[in-house]
Design a protein around this motif. Structure first.
Motif, PDB file in Angstrom:
ATOM      1  N   LEU A 110     -25.642 -15.843  10.206  1.00 43.78           N
ATOM      2  CA  LEU A 110     -26.556 -15.733  11.344  1.00 43.78           C
ATOM      3  C   LEU A 110     -26.745 -17.079  12.034  1.00 43.78           C
ATOM      4  CD1 LEU A 110     -28.076 -13.329  12.466  1.00 43.78           C
ATOM      5  CD2 LEU A 110     -30.064 -14.022  11.142  1.00 43.78           C
ATOM      6  N   THR A 111     -26.896 -18.169  11.230  1.00 38.15           N
ATOM      7  CA  THR A 111     -27.112 -19.492  11.840  1.00 38.15           C
ATOM      8  C   THR A 111     -25.862 -20.013  12.513  1.00 38.15           C
ATOM      9  OG1 THR A 111     -27.658 -19.914   9.544  1.00 38.15           O
ATOM     10  CG2 THR A 111     -28.876 -21.114  11.164  1.00 38.15           C
ATOM     11  N   SER A 112     -24.700 -19.746  11.911  1.00 39.89           N
ATOM     12  CA  SER A 112     -23.469 -20.201  12.559  1.00 39.89           C
ATOM     13  C   SER A 112     -23.316 -19.527  13.914  1.00 39.89           C
ATOM     14  CB  SER A 112     -22.242 -19.887  11.696  1.00 39.89           C
ATOM     15  OG  SER A 112     -22.329 -20.571  10.484  1.00 39.89           O
ATOM     16  N   LEU A 113     -23.667 -18.260  13.959  1.00 39.05           N
ATOM     17  CA  LEU A 113     -23.649 -17.529  15.229  1.00 39.05           C
ATOM     18  C   LEU A 113     -24.636 -18.163  16.209  1.00 39.05           C
ATOM     19  CD1 LEU A 113     -22.106 -14.923  16.039  1.00 39.05           C
ATOM     20  CD2 LEU A 113     -24.254 -13.694  15.692  1.00 39.05           C
ATOM     21  N   ALA A 114     -25.799 -18.547  15.672  1.00 34.53           N
ATOM     22  CA  ALA A 114     -26.849 -19.087  16.536  1.00 34.53           C
ATOM     23  C   ALA A 114     -26.474 -20.447  17.112  1.00 34.53           C
ATOM     24  CB  ALA A 114     -28.163 -19.196  15.769  1.00 34.53           C
ATOM     25  N   VAL A 115     -25.747 -21.300  16.339  1.00 32.13           N
ATOM     26  CA  VAL A 115     -25.399 -22.605  16.913  1.00 32.13           C
ATOM     27  C   VAL A 115     -24.256 -22.502  17.897  1.00 32.13           C
ATOM     28  CG1 VAL A 115     -26.270 -24.202  15.187  1.00 32.13           C
ATOM     29  CG2 VAL A 115     -24.035 -23.167  14.872  1.00 32.13           C
ATOM     30  N   SER A 116     -23.457 -21.411  17.800  1.00 31.91           N
ATOM     31  CA  SER A 116     -22.294 -21.380  18.681  1.00 31.91           C
ATOM     32  C   SER A 116     -22.531 -20.593  19.960  1.00 31.91           C
ATOM     33  CB  SER A 116     -21.065 -20.843  17.932  1.00 31.91           C
ATOM     34  OG  SER A 116     -21.417 -19.701  17.195  1.00 31.91           O
ATOM     35  N   THR A 117     -23.428 -19.614  19.952  1.00 32.13           N
ATOM     36  CA  THR A 117     -23.623 -18.837  21.185  1.00 32.13           C
ATOM     37  C   THR A 117     -25.099 -18.690  21.537  1.00 32.13           C
ATOM     38  OG1 THR A 117     -23.772 -16.750  20.013  1.00 32.13           O
ATOM     39  CG2 THR A 117     -21.571 -17.422  20.711  1.00 32.13           C
ATOM     40  N   ARG A 121     -28.383 -17.324  19.313  1.00 33.24           N
ATOM     41  CA  ARG A 121     -29.643 -18.053  19.210  1.00 33.24           C
ATOM     42  C   ARG A 121     -30.818 -17.108  19.469  1.00 33.24           C
ATOM     43  NH1 ARG A 121     -28.344 -22.767  22.835  1.00 33.24           N
ATOM     44  NH2 ARG A 121     -26.393 -22.157  21.836  1.00 33.24           N
ATOM     45  N   ASP A 122     -30.685 -16.294  20.547  1.00 29.94           N
ATOM     46  CA  ASP A 122     -31.749 -15.345  20.880  1.00 29.94           C
ATOM     47  C   ASP A 122     -31.930 -14.334  19.761  1.00 29.94           C
ATOM     48  OD1 ASP A 122     -31.974 -16.683  23.223  1.00 29.94           O
ATOM     49  OD2 ASP A 122     -30.762 -15.268  24.379  1.00 29.94           O
ATOM     50  N   LEU A 123     -30.799 -13.862  19.218  1.00 32.71           N
ATOM     51  CA  LEU A 123     -30.853 -12.883  18.129  1.00 32.71           C
ATOM     52  C   LEU A 123     -31.611 -13.461  16.945  1.00 32.71           C
ATOM     53  CD1 LEU A 123     -29.646 -10.096  17.175  1.00 32.71           C
ATOM     54  CD2 LEU A 123     -27.879 -11.443  16.057  1.00 32.71           C
ATOM     55  N   LEU A 124     -31.242 -14.695  16.566  1.00 37.98           N
ATOM     56  CA  LEU A 124     -31.875 -15.317  15.405  1.00 37.98           C
ATOM     57  C   LEU A 124     -33.369 -15.499  15.627  1.00 37.98           C
ATOM     58  CD1 LEU A 124     -31.542 -16.761  12.625  1.00 37.98           C
ATOM     59  CD2 LEU A 124     -31.415 -18.885  13.904  1.00 37.98           C
ATOM     60  N   SER A 125     -33.736 -16.017  16.817  1.00 40.07           N
ATOM     61  CA  SER A 125     -35.157 -16.306  17.018  1.00 40.07           C
ATOM     62  C   SER A 125     -35.966 -15.010  17.095  1.00 40.07           C
ATOM     63  CB  SER A 125     -35.365 -17.189  18.256  1.00 40.07           C
ATOM     64  OG  SER A 125     -35.113 -16.452  19.413  1.00 40.07           O
ATOM     65  N   SER A 126     -35.397 -13.958  17.728  1.00 39.08           N
ATOM     66  CA  SER A 126     -36.160 -12.692  17.778  1.00 39.08           C
ATOM     67  C   SER A 126     -36.285 -12.090  16.385  1.00 39.08           C
ATOM     68  CB  SER A 126     -35.500 -11.657  18.683  1.00 39.08           C
ATOM     69  OG  SER A 126     -34.754 -12.242  19.677  1.00 39.08           O
ATOM     70  N   LEU A 127     -35.173 -12.055  15.656  1.00 35.70           N
ATOM     71  CA  LEU A 127     -35.195 -11.428  14.340  1.00 35.70           C
ATOM     72  C   LEU A 127     -36.139 -12.159  13.390  1.00 35.70           C
ATOM     73  CD1 LEU A 127     -31.490 -10.402  13.642  1.00 35.70           C
ATOM     74  CD2 LEU A 127     -33.418  -8.966  14.286  1.00 35.70           C
ATOM     75  N   THR A 128     -36.080 -13.503  13.405  1.00 39.20           N
ATOM     76  CA  THR A 128     -36.946 -14.234  12.479  1.00 39.20           C
ATOM     77  C   THR A 128     -38.410 -14.067  12.854  1.00 39.20           C
ATOM     78  OG1 THR A 128     -36.376 -16.190  13.743  1.00 39.20           O
ATOM     79  CG2 THR A 128     -35.417 -16.015  11.570  1.00 39.20           C
ATOM     80  N   SER A 129     -38.716 -14.090  14.165  1.00 38.56           N
ATOM     81  CA  SER A 129     -40.131 -13.953  14.508  1.00 38.56           C
ATOM     82  C   SER A 129     -40.629 -12.544  14.197  1.00 38.56           C
ATOM     83  CB  SER A 129     -40.379 -14.325  15.972  1.00 38.56           C
ATOM     84  OG  SER A 129     -39.486 -13.640  16.798  1.00 38.56           O
ATOM     85  N   MET A 130     -39.712 -11.548  14.219  1.00 39.43           N
ATOM     86  CA  MET A 130     -40.136 -10.188  13.872  1.00 39.43           C
ATOM     87  C   MET A 130     -40.293 -10.010  12.370  1.00 39.43           C
ATOM     88  SD  MET A 130     -37.680  -8.118  16.434  1.00 39.43           S
ATOM     89  CE  MET A 130     -37.497  -6.667  15.418  1.00 39.43           C
TER      90      MET A 130
END
Lengths: 289, 287
Positions: A110-117, A121-130
């Motif tokens: 998930l984090t590798s995806l977040a640093v590259s696209t 990043r949006d996916l990670l931040s939404s999922l973690t805040s949920m």
């Protein structure tokens, strides 16, 4: 009124002889050197706590509510000797490790995806805040429904408890990697996954390690709680089940022994696994004191 | 015009009308903030020849660091072109190694030796054994062979700068880019590093593009100096300084050059009259 000009100071030069009369370094006294040992200071704290426990228990004088330190130690010794406790611990640890490792793999994905696209990043931040505020144990009824009574439902809640905390920490670590270091890496032709592996992960290791620690604690707690609340979901029953069962039968000393094992495993993992990891990596590299 | 200094290695430039190693042609650069797009440099042109020690000098805000980053490939030009040996520059690459100002340019998880080997291995230039050999060779050149197995956090600022220089030289890049590499050092260490850099250049004859905001450093380190005006950066002049080294500090002609640069950078036309009387043989003013 007029102040007389101060007498002119003389210039001078000194020829320095080698300094031999005074030792250039000396050892600290034994007491201070011993006090530098972390494990010694921590052991002292543990001994003091045990003494306080023993004193309070004796003053209380009620074995059913608060067994003394010595009684607990005896129950623990019996449990370990009879093989009952090690078996329960084994059952719990196997499930725990499965969930923990799966959580780590997913978090890195998930984090590798977040640093590259951007979308990652949006996916990670939404999922973690949920999901980060959602207690893993609250998902257990649902997990039981989906995966049935077995290891799988426990692993599901364990992954949930590890994933978000670790992903959040790892991502924060990646974001904190200095621009200079990134540019240096790109300068040598590193891009994409190679940049993540060669630059981002080692540079973010302090955050990743703290994420792993938090994840471990979350997973451990979730597992014990799940076993306590829902009993032997996996059929065999682990440490939480041991505590729950003994409370039902009012073996309070065994309950305490079970809790002590939970604490001891926590201490062991912290001091053996994570401290060693930190010592050979971030502390050796001067990234953390 | 520009006297070309002899290169140290057998160059593969064609013997007839050798073009400049680095050509920067009408380069305009912009950077983006949250609200606006800011022009950092406007139509800057210059050429760097092989074995030049070319200095970009200007007050803060003249875009000199941005210019260097563009040459390194971290910033795409808004207009104009950057060509290295005739090839347009696109993206960062190991043929242009940057030495940054910040000490954290050395990955702290690698020893000094591993740091110097890192770009050689990461770019696939050399195999491990050869990379190690070359790393030790260049560490020896900067006087740090004894510290090959130390971690960067145990080194002083000057030693870290030396490691970064050794790491860059070990790559044997076509051009070495230095972004105020000594600005974070104390004055005495900085003086020593300038001296060592010049000695290394005497020995290796690398091509250097050096960014600084210190007039004195520019005169000592460079053989050609490009003066940039601030907001946005435009070329103000090119000055030759090959006659100066650390021993010229305080000499009359050195002071005169420093004053001239100061005047060019800070008070535009006020002293233009007097300027004419001064020695113009080694100065080109661009308008």
């Amino acid at each position: 009124m007029t102040t007389s000009a101060p007498a002119p100071r003389q210039e001078y030069e000194v020829t320095l002889e080698p300094l031999l009369s005074v030792p250039l370094e000396r050892e600290l006294p034994l007491g201070q050197r011993l006090w530098q040992q972390g494990w010694l200071r921590k052991s002292l704290i543990l001994i003091l706590l045990a003494l306080a426990w023993e004193a309070v228990a004796r003053y209380q004088g009620n074995d059913l509510l608060l067994p003394s330190f010595l009684q607990t130690a005896a129950a623990l010794y019996d449990g370990l000797l009879s093989g009952e406790l090690p078996a329960k611990v084994g059952v719990s640890l196997v499930v725990l490790l499965k969930g923990y490792l799966l959580g780590i793999v997913l978090a890195f994905g998930l984090t590798s995806l977040a640093v590259s696209t951007q979308i990652g990043r949006d996916l990670l931040s939404s999922l973690t805040s949920m999901f980060n505020p959602l207690p893993a144990i609250a998902l257990l009824p649902l997990a039981l429904l989906w995966f049935g009574l077995g290891d799988n439902s426990l692993i599901f809640v364990l992954v949930h408890s590890v994933l978000w905390a670790l992903a959040l920490n790892t991502y924060a670590g990646f974001m904190g990697v200095s621009e200079t270091l990134r540019m240096a890496g790109r300068n040598y032709g590193l891009r994409g996954l190679r940049l993540v592996v060669h630059i981002l992960i080692p540079a973010a290791l302090p955050s990743i390690l703290s994420g792993l620690k938090i994840g471990w604690a979350f997973a451990w707690r979730t597992l014990i709680a799940a076993e306590l609340v829902f009993g032997a979901t996996s059929g065999k029953g682990g440490l939480g089940w041991y505590i729950f069962q003994n409370r039902n039968e009012l073996y309070t000393d065994k309950v305490f022994a079970g809790l002590a094992v939970v604490i001891l495993i926590g201490l062991l993992v912290e001091s053996l696994v994570f401290n060693t990891l930190e010592r050979v990596t971030v502390r050796r590299w001067g990234m953390q004191r | 015009m520009t006297a070309r200094l002899p290169g140290h290695t057998a160059s593969n430039l064609s013997p007839v009308s050798a073009p400049a190693l680095l050509q920067v042609d009408n380069l305009s650069l912009e950077y983006r903030t949250a609200q606006r797009v800011v022009r950092a440099t406007h139509q800057v042109s210059f050429e760097v020849d092989k074995a030049d020690r070319f200095v970009l000098l200007g007050p803060s805000g003249c875009g000199k660091s941005t210019l260097l980053k563009a040459v390194a490939g971290f910033i795409e030009p808004r207009e104009g072109a950057i060509r290295l040996q005739g090839q347009p520059v696109h993206g960062p690459g190991p043929d242009r190694i940057v030495v940054f100002q910040e000490f954290d340019q050395l990955p702290p998880w690698k020893t000094v030796r591993q740091n110097v080997m890192f770009p050689l291995l990461a770019s696939g230039t050399l195999k491990r054994a050869e990379a190690e050999q070359r790393a030790l060779h260049y560490l020896d050149k900067v006087g740090l062979a004894a510290f090959a197995d130390a971690y960067p956090h145990t080194l002083s600022g000057g030693m870290k700068a030396r490691v970064a220089i050794a790491r860059a030289l070990a790559m044997q890049p076509k051009i070495l880019l230095m972004d105020e590499p000594f600005a974070a050092l104390d004055a005495l260490t900085r003086r020593k590093m300038q001296e060592e850099l010049l000695l290394l250049w005497e020995e290796v004859r690398f091509t250097l593009l050096f960014v600084t905001h210190s007039i004195e450093e520019a005169l000592v380190v460079g053989n050609r100096i490009l003066l940039l005006s601030p907001h946005p950066g435009r070329v103000r002049a090119e000055i030759h300084s090959h006659q100066y080294d650390l021993h010229s500090l305080g000499a009359a002609d050195f002071q005169a050059s420093a004053r001239r640069i100061h005047r060019l950078l800070f008070d535009d036309d006020a002293a233009a009259e007097q300027d004419a009387a001064l020695d113009f043989t080694d100065i080109r003013i661009a308008y």
